[in-house]
Design a protein around this motif. Sequence first.
Motif, PDB file in Angstrom:
ATOM      1  N   ILE A 190      -9.588  24.361   9.173  1.00 17.99           N
ATOM      2  CA  ILE A 190     -10.403  25.501   9.595  1.00 17.99           C
ATOM      3  C   ILE A 190     -10.433  25.590  11.112  1.00 17.99           C
ATOM      4  CG2 ILE A 190     -12.744  26.447   9.616  1.00 17.99           C
ATOM      5  CD1 ILE A 190     -13.097  25.187   6.798  1.00 17.99           C
ATOM      6  N   ALA A 197     -12.628  29.738   6.755  1.00 21.58           N
ATOM      7  CA  ALA A 197     -13.872  29.137   6.284  1.00 21.58           C
ATOM      8  C   ALA A 197     -14.489  29.999   5.195  1.00 21.58           C
ATOM      9  CB  ALA A 197     -14.844  28.982   7.441  1.00 21.58           C
ATOM     10  N   GLN A 201     -19.319  27.769   4.609  1.00 18.81           N
ATOM     11  CA  GLN A 201     -18.828  26.990   5.745  1.00 18.81           C
ATOM     12  C   GLN A 201     -19.031  27.747   7.054  1.00 18.81           C
ATOM     13  OE1 GLN A 201     -14.864  26.417   4.212  1.00 18.81           O
ATOM     14  NE2 GLN A 201     -15.226  24.244   3.801  1.00 18.81           N
TER      15      GLN A 201
END
Length: 217
Positions: A190, A197, A201
């Motif tokens: 990421i 994401a 997240q």
Amino acid sequence: MDDFSRSWTALRTAVAGLSDEDFGRPSGCAGWLVRDLVCHLVIDAQDVLITLVTPVEAEPTRDAVTYWDIVEPPTGDDPLDALVVRLAAAYGEPWLLKFHLDDVGSAAGRAAGLADRALRVGTRDQVLTAGDYLAAYVLEWTLHHLDLIAHLPAAAEPPYEGLARSRELLERIAGAQFPATFSDTDALLIGTGRRTASGEQAAELGELAERLPFVLG
């Protein structure tokens, strides 16, 4: 140097275990097939050999963290990237790429093992100690190992030591820490834009999400 050797050996072992069909699959590097990535690794191994036999007397200008710059995302117009694709295709048979990586890669691994950590070496118009140079390459090997197996679920993952060390390096390069709930793999993928994401997240990343991706060059 142990992390360098462990990460490099694991990556070369993963390449050696690929089937011919795997070389035609996409890699985690946008626009590159697995064969293109393996060709890039051959060039990387050559760079390691060249750097380790290029001693200089000047004081170091970079270390394992500052070796890397955060750059703009690639546009696909880099002539070197295009050269890698043409060169990879020129190999024709996957076994030739495997052979060349094993040959040059083994030599790079031996050179790294023999290198004096305090030796000053020159690369990219910068000066580092050999120890810092090899430590920086742990991040290169780990990210490219993740690229290699991006669409090969049965392939072995990078060593956990290399993943942890690479996350630490990326966080120091970026001057930011990823959430503790992120695995090292998630932080690397990421953080460098290799994976998007999830909503959850992104919420955990907070303001850091606006700074992503950290593209290294």
